[in-house]
Design a protein around this motif. Structure first.
Motif, PDB file in Angstrom:
ATOM      1  N   ARG A  52       0.834  -1.208   0.000  1.00 37.53           N
ATOM      2  CA  ARG A  52       0.000   0.000   0.000  1.00 37.53           C
ATOM      3  C   ARG A  52       0.868   1.256   0.000  1.00 37.53           C
ATOM      4  N   ILE A  53       1.970   1.221   0.706  1.00 37.37           N
ATOM      5  CA  ILE A  53       2.839   2.399   0.759  1.00 37.37           C
ATOM      6  C   ILE A  53       3.473   2.649  -0.614  1.00 37.37           C
ATOM      7  N   VAL A  54       3.863   1.593  -1.301  1.00 38.07           N
ATOM      8  CA  VAL A  54       4.400   1.763  -2.657  1.00 38.07           C
ATOM      9  C   VAL A  54       3.343   2.363  -3.576  1.00 38.07           C
ATOM     10  N   GLN A  55       2.130   1.852  -3.539  1.00 39.50           N
ATOM     11  CA  GLN A  55       1.060   2.372  -4.389  1.00 39.50           C
ATOM     12  C   GLN A  55       0.773   3.841  -4.072  1.00 39.50           C
ATOM     13  N   GLU A  56       0.657   4.171  -2.801  1.00 37.22           N
ATOM     14  CA  GLU A  56       0.339   5.549  -2.424  1.00 37.22           C
ATOM     15  C   GLU A  56       1.466   6.497  -2.794  1.00 37.22           C
ATOM     16  N   SER A  57       2.713   6.054  -2.628  1.00 39.75           N
ATOM     17  CA  SER A  57       3.849   6.905  -2.984  1.00 39.75           C
ATOM     18  C   SER A  57       3.866   7.186  -4.482  1.00 39.75           C
ATOM     19  N   LEU A  58       3.624   6.158  -5.303  1.00 46.46           N
ATOM     20  CA  LEU A  58       3.584   6.375  -6.752  1.00 46.46           C
ATOM     21  C   LEU A  58       2.407   7.258  -7.148  1.00 46.46           C
ATOM     22  N   THR A  59       1.280   7.112  -6.451  1.00 49.57           N
ATOM     23  CA  THR A  59       0.134   7.989  -6.724  1.00 49.57           C
ATOM     24  C   THR A  59       0.500   9.438  -6.453  1.00 49.57           C
ATOM     25  N   ASN A  60       1.223   9.702  -5.371  1.00 48.43           N
ATOM     26  CA  ASN A  60       1.652  11.068  -5.051  1.00 48.43           C
ATOM     27  C   ASN A  60       2.616  11.590  -6.108  1.00 48.43           C
ATOM     28  N   VAL A  61       3.469  10.706  -6.624  1.00 46.07           N
ATOM     29  CA  VAL A  61       4.396  11.138  -7.682  1.00 46.07           C
ATOM     30  C   VAL A  61       3.619  11.596  -8.914  1.00 46.07           C
ATOM     31  N   VAL A  62       2.608  10.818  -9.312  1.00 45.95           N
ATOM     32  CA  VAL A  62       1.825  11.152 -10.506  1.00 45.95           C
ATOM     33  C   VAL A  62       1.009  12.422 -10.294  1.00 45.95           C
ATOM     34  N   ARG A  63       0.440  12.568  -9.129  1.00 49.55           N
ATOM     35  CA  ARG A  63      -0.491  13.683  -8.899  1.00 49.55           C
ATOM     36  C   ARG A  63       0.215  14.977  -8.513  1.00 49.55           C
ATOM     37  N   HIS A  64       1.320  14.901  -7.791  1.00 50.55           N
ATOM     38  CA  HIS A  64       1.878  16.099  -7.164  1.00 50.55           C
ATOM     39  C   HIS A  64       3.262  16.492  -7.667  1.00 50.55           C
ATOM     40  N   SER A  65       3.789  15.853  -8.702  1.00 52.58           N
ATOM     41  CA  SER A  65       5.137  16.201  -9.151  1.00 52.58           C
ATOM     42  C   SER A  65       5.217  16.179 -10.672  1.00 52.58           C
ATOM     43  N   THR A  66       6.344  16.718 -11.147  1.00 49.46           N
ATOM     44  CA  THR A  66       6.618  16.728 -12.584  1.00 49.46           C
ATOM     45  C   THR A  66       7.554  15.593 -12.971  1.00 49.46           C
ATOM     46  N   ALA A  67       7.698  14.606 -12.113  1.00 52.89           N
ATOM     47  CA  ALA A  67       8.670  13.538 -12.335  1.00 52.89           C
ATOM     48  C   ALA A  67       8.345  12.740 -13.584  1.00 52.89           C
ATOM     49  N   ASP A  68       9.409  12.340 -14.286  1.00 52.71           N
ATOM     50  CA  ASP A  68       9.273  11.449 -15.431  1.00 52.71           C
ATOM     51  C   ASP A  68       9.589  10.015 -15.073  1.00 52.71           C
ATOM     52  N   GLN A  69      10.312   9.829 -13.971  1.00 52.17           N
ATOM     53  CA  GLN A  69      10.662   8.483 -13.572  1.00 52.17           C
ATOM     54  C   GLN A  69      10.727   8.397 -12.044  1.00 52.17           C
ATOM     55  N   ALA A  70      10.548   7.186 -11.555  1.00 48.31           N
ATOM     56  CA  ALA A  70      10.604   6.908 -10.127  1.00 48.31           C
ATOM     57  C   ALA A  70      11.280   5.566  -9.933  1.00 48.31           C
ATOM     58  N   THR A  71      11.830   5.384  -8.742  1.00 50.95           N
ATOM     59  CA  THR A  71      12.540   4.154  -8.423  1.00 50.95           C
ATOM     60  C   THR A  71      11.952   3.557  -7.149  1.00 50.95           C
ATOM     61  N   VAL A  72      11.612   2.284  -7.204  1.00 56.64           N
ATOM     62  CA  VAL A  72      11.099   1.558  -6.043  1.00 56.64           C
ATOM     63  C   VAL A  72      12.157   0.543  -5.632  1.00 56.64           C
ATOM     64  N   THR A  73      12.603   0.646  -4.395  1.00 55.55           N
ATOM     65  CA  THR A  73      13.646  -0.246  -3.885  1.00 55.55           C
ATOM     66  C   THR A  73      13.111  -0.991  -2.670  1.00 55.55           C
ATOM     67  N   VAL A  74      13.202  -2.301  -2.706  1.00 56.71           N
ATOM     68  CA  VAL A  74      12.776  -3.149  -1.597  1.00 56.71           C
ATOM     69  C   VAL A  74      14.016  -3.855  -1.061  1.00 56.71           C
ATOM     70  N   THR A  75      14.290  -3.649   0.233  1.00 57.39           N
ATOM     71  CA  THR A  75      15.475  -4.226   0.856  1.00 57.39           C
ATOM     72  C   THR A  75      15.040  -5.213   1.935  1.00 57.39           C
ATOM     73  N   TYR A  76      15.440  -6.466   1.739  1.00 60.70           N
ATOM     74  CA  TYR A  76      15.160  -7.507   2.732  1.00 60.70           C
ATOM     75  C   TYR A  76      16.359  -7.608   3.667  1.00 60.70           C
ATOM     76  N   GLY A  77      16.238  -7.107   4.880  1.00 59.54           N
ATOM     77  CA  GLY A  77      17.299  -7.215   5.856  1.00 59.54           C
ATOM     78  C   GLY A  77      17.082  -8.393   6.776  1.00 59.54           C
ATOM     79  N   SER A  78      18.037  -8.614   7.640  1.00 57.85           N
ATOM     80  CA  SER A  78      17.907  -9.732   8.581  1.00 57.85           C
ATOM     81  C   SER A  78      16.855  -9.488   9.639  1.00 57.85           C
ATOM     82  N   SER A  79      16.623  -8.211   9.968  1.00 55.70           N
ATOM     83  CA  SER A  79      15.669  -7.901  11.034  1.00 55.70           C
ATOM     84  C   SER A  79      14.628  -6.878  10.628  1.00 55.70           C
ATOM     85  N   GLU A  80      14.674  -6.386   9.384  1.00 58.25           N
ATOM     86  CA  GLU A  80      13.678  -5.407   8.960  1.00 58.25           C
ATOM     87  C   GLU A  80      13.520  -5.434   7.452  1.00 58.25           C
TER      88      GLU A  80
END
Length: 411
Positions: free
Chosen positions: A323-351
């Motif tokens: 949900r956070i990824v979806q909402e963040s991308l929605t904010n990018v589309v609605r509130h910025s002039t960005a042409d590209q965005a990067t989504v990074t998912v990091t699997y750590g040992s404890s988080e």
């Protein structure tokens, strides 16, 4: 009449009406007038019966009852009618009546019954300092003061000691009644406090449920409707000059609307079930391509990156991160002039860390300034023991970073 006198008269009239209302309300209770009636009957029968005429007997030097004696015998029970409204005043009045009765030479006997009832009533509701010393003073008056006033010897030691013992028993009974009433009041207050606490807990749960529903509706609808809004704007611009290029935008609108209908149906079905679990599959963070497909359909270039070793996540963390990824991308589309965005998912040992970055400038005010999207994302992260931070880059761009704690074994 001056203003002060009129005001004083108004206050006096109000207090008088309040007192009369309290007296009338008390007299409507049968126990309030039934007890004085029984006391009057006992005092009259007990005081008249043993005398058998003037003198009261060869060994009893009592003054024969006359109209004044009968008046005193009845005056005490009459005063008891007001004992629940004016307990201490009634006690003093009955004490004076009893003292006058004994001082007039009518003798001892049931006349003390009115005094006992008045004392128990005042001692149970009034101050101990104003009621408990009265039996001691009464004992001193009967043992010393009355015999001295009448010029007679005091009662024998056995009589005065027995009278003192009965007075101590009377005080003990008053204290027992007082403690019992205190326990009853404490229980009543505890039940009222528990009822207030239960009502407060129900209100808190209802508020939490409303906030949860509002967050879910926002997360479900905002993403799809934002995409529909952007694509419809693109389609309107293309229809006039390049109608053949409007087809992809219309197809994206169709897909977004279908997904919105499916999400709303799943949410409504979840709200109707007792467990509150969704009845349709919820997108997870492992399926990044599906999560960012709607944003890509708007023309935004979305790059995805996975760091660490992907593994199965707890369902609540998986859904919250998606949900956070979806909402963040929605904010990018609605509130910025960005042409590209990067989504990074990091699997750590404890988080688990989810980051969404874009290179655009804001179209209007920053979404971190109090929008419901940022608020909802932060609430989701904190509800799972995590945190969410937003940061605007000085040269342009915006970053959203959410972290979720995970157990060591990855379960």
């Amino acid at each position: 009449m001056t203003y002060a006198s009129r005001r004083t008269s108004t206050w006096a009239g109000a207090y008088y009406r309040a007192d009369m209302d309290a007296v009338r309300a008390a007299l409507r209770r049968p126990v309030v007038w039934l007890v004085p009636l029984v006391v009057a009957a006992i005092q009259l029968a007990g005081s008249v019966g043993p005398r058998h005429g003037p003198g009261g007997g060869p060994d009893i030097d009592w003054v024969p009852l006359n109209w004044f004696g009968y008046l005193l015998l009845v005056a005490g029970p009459i005063a008891l009618l007001l004992r629940t409204v004016y307990p201490y005043a009634v006690l003093l009045v009955v004490l004076v009546i009893t003292f006058v009765y004994v001082a007039a030479g009518f003798g001892y006997g049931p006349v003390f019954l009115s005094l006992v009832v008045a004392f128990l009533t005042a001692a149970c509701v009034g101050s101990r300092w104003w009621t408990y010393p009265l039996p001691v003073l009464g004992w001193a008056a009967v043992v010393w003061l009355l015999p001295w006033l009448r010029g007679e010897p005091g009662p024998p030691v056995a009589v005065s000691t027995g009278l003192a013992a009965w007075l101590l028993v009377l005080i003990a009974v008053a204290e027992g009644i007082r403690q019992r009433r205190a326990v009853i009041v404490a229980r009543r207050q505890r039940r009222a406090a528990m009822a207030r606490e239960a009502a407060s807990e129900q209100e808190r749960q209802a508020t939490q449920a409303r906030l949860s529903i509002a967050r879910e509706l926002h997360d479900v609808l905002a993403h799809s409707l934002s995409m529909i809004n952007v694509q419809s704007s693109v389609a309107l611009e293309l229809l006039s000059e390049h109608p053949e290029r409007a087809a992809p935008a219309l197809a994206a609108i169709k897909d977004a609307s279908r997904q919105a209908i499916s999400d709303v149906h799943s949410l409504v079905s979840a709200l109707r079930t007792d467990a509150g679990e969704p009845t349709a599959p919820t997108p997870g963070i492992a399926d990044l391509d599906s999560l960012v497909s709607a944003a890509r359909a708007t023309g935004l270039t979305v790059k995805t990156s996975i760091e660490g070793s992907p593994r199965t996540l707890p369902a609540v963390v998986d859904v919250a991160a998606a949900r956070i990824v979806q909402e963040s991308l929605t904010n990018v589309v609605r509130h910025s002039t960005a042409d590209q965005a990067t989504v990074t998912v990091t699997y750590g040992s404890s988080e688990l860390v989810v980051a969404v970055d874009n290179d655009g400038r804001p179209l209007n005010s920053s979404p971190s300034s109090g929008g419901s999207g940022i608020t909802g994302m932060r609430e989701r992260a904190r509800a799972l023991g995590g945190d969410l931070s937003v940061r605007r880059h000085p040269g342009g761009g915006f970053s959203v970073r959410a972290s979720f704690p995970l157990s060591g074994d990855g379960s």
